[in-house]
Design a protein around this motif. Structure first.
Motif, short mmCIF file in Angstrom:
data_model
loop_
_atom_site.label_atom_id
_atom_site.label_comp_id
_atom_site.label_asym_id
_atom_site.label_seq_id
_atom_site.Cartn_x
_atom_site.Cartn_y
_atom_site.Cartn_z
N PHE A 33 0.65 -1.20 0.00
CA PHE A 33 -0.01 -0.18 -0.13
C PHE A 33 0.93 1.38 0.13
N THR A 98 -4.54 -11.54 6.01
CA THR A 98 -4.24 -11.71 7.22
C THR A 98 -4.37 -10.14 8.08
N ALA A 99 -4.43 -9.41 7.09
CA ALA A 99 -4.31 -7.80 7.67
C ALA A 99 -4.93 -7.76 9.26
N GLY A 100 -6.33 -8.31 9.06
CA GLY A 100 -7.24 -8.30 10.25
C GLY A 100 -6.56 -8.98 11.51
N ASN A 101 -5.37 -10.02 11.37
CA ASN A 101 -4.81 -10.58 12.39
C ASN A 101 -3.38 -10.01 12.69
N TYR A 102 -2.84 -9.57 11.73
CA TYR A 102 -1.38 -8.96 12.01
C TYR A 102 -1.12 -7.31 11.64
N GLY A 103 -2.11 -6.80 11.16
CA GLY A 103 -1.98 -5.25 10.90
C GLY A 103 -0.95 -5.23 9.53
N TYR A 104 -1.01 -3.98 9.51
CA TYR A 104 -0.03 -3.54 8.29
C TYR A 104 1.58 -3.40 8.89
N PHE A 106 4.31 -0.90 8.47
CA PHE A 106 4.93 0.57 7.73
C PHE A 106 6.25 0.77 7.45
#
Lengths: 115, 112
Positions: A33, A98-104, A106
């Motif tokens: 992103f 898996t963004a809902g588990n581990y996040g981004y 940056f």
């Protein structure tokens, strides 16, 4: 330690120049992103990519394009830089689904000034 | 359009006090509500997150309170410390799309 690396910490460019911002991640993440961060506006999504060669427009894609030729690299391109593109640019990545588990994760950001 | 409204814009709290940051949203399609913490010169980092099937989640001194019916969620920092001084962003995600929508940020200063 997993990393998202943005090639430049600070960048000064002239109006009308073509600008390339590079982002590399070493985590084999599918999703990448590009956000820009401005005071009082938070982070706004410019473009994202779910896989190599794939790209999707975010909320503010005008004046930008992206390139993802390799999984680990996601480039943001300012076709003709303008002063209103002066901002902090942040790259992020996350594994597919898996963004809902581990996040981004940056990068540290590139502060671009267009003069 | 701003999909999530975050307040306050800035906050000063004394050491040991409670810091509270609030966010409100409209779209009920979101199913993941994280908070990110950003120190100067660094990118944001995931602090704590909650899903809408629970009303509260606590991790150490950090707690998320979630009110599904009111479409609001908040971050509480108990016993705030000077090292907590940072910018905090709430965010929303529909996990089917993997895209985060961020709030406008709250700059927290914890005075010694």
């Amino acid at each position: 330690d997993v990393k998202v690396t943005q090639s430049s910490r600070y960048l000064v460019k002239r109006t009308g120049e073509k600008v390339f911002l590079e982002c590399v991640q070493d985590m084999d993440h599918e999703n990448m992103f590009w956000y820009r961060q401005d005071p009082g506006l938070g982070l706004r999504l410019i473009y994202f990519s779910y896989d190599v060669k794939m790209k999707e427009k975010g909320d503010i894609p005008e004046g930008y394009s992206v390139s993802r030729e390799k999984k680990e690299r996601f480039s943001l391109i300012l076709e003709s830089a303008s002063t209103n593109q002066t901002s902090m640019y942040l790259c992020a990545s996350t594994p597919s689904g898996t963004a809902g588990n581990y996040g981004y994760t940056f990068g540290s950001g590139t502060r671009l000034t267009v003069v | 359009q701003q999909q999530v409204k975050q307040s306050p814009q800035s906050l000063i709290v004394q050491k040991g006090g409670i810091s509270i940051i609030n966010c409100a949203y409209e779209n009920t399609a979101f199913d993941y509500f994280p908070w990110y913490q950003q120190f100067p010169g660094k990118g944001p980092a995931l602090l704590i997150a909650i899903r809408p099937d629970v009303s509260e989640k606590k991790e150490g001194r950090f707690t998320i309170s979630f009110n599904k019916s009111a479409k609001q969620f908040s971050l509480h920092i108990m016993d705030s410390q000077p090292g907590d001084s940072a910018t905090y962003f709430c965010a929303l995600m529909n996990t089917g799309f993997q895209k985060l929508v961020f709030g406008t940020g709250t700059r927290l200063l914890v005075s010694p």
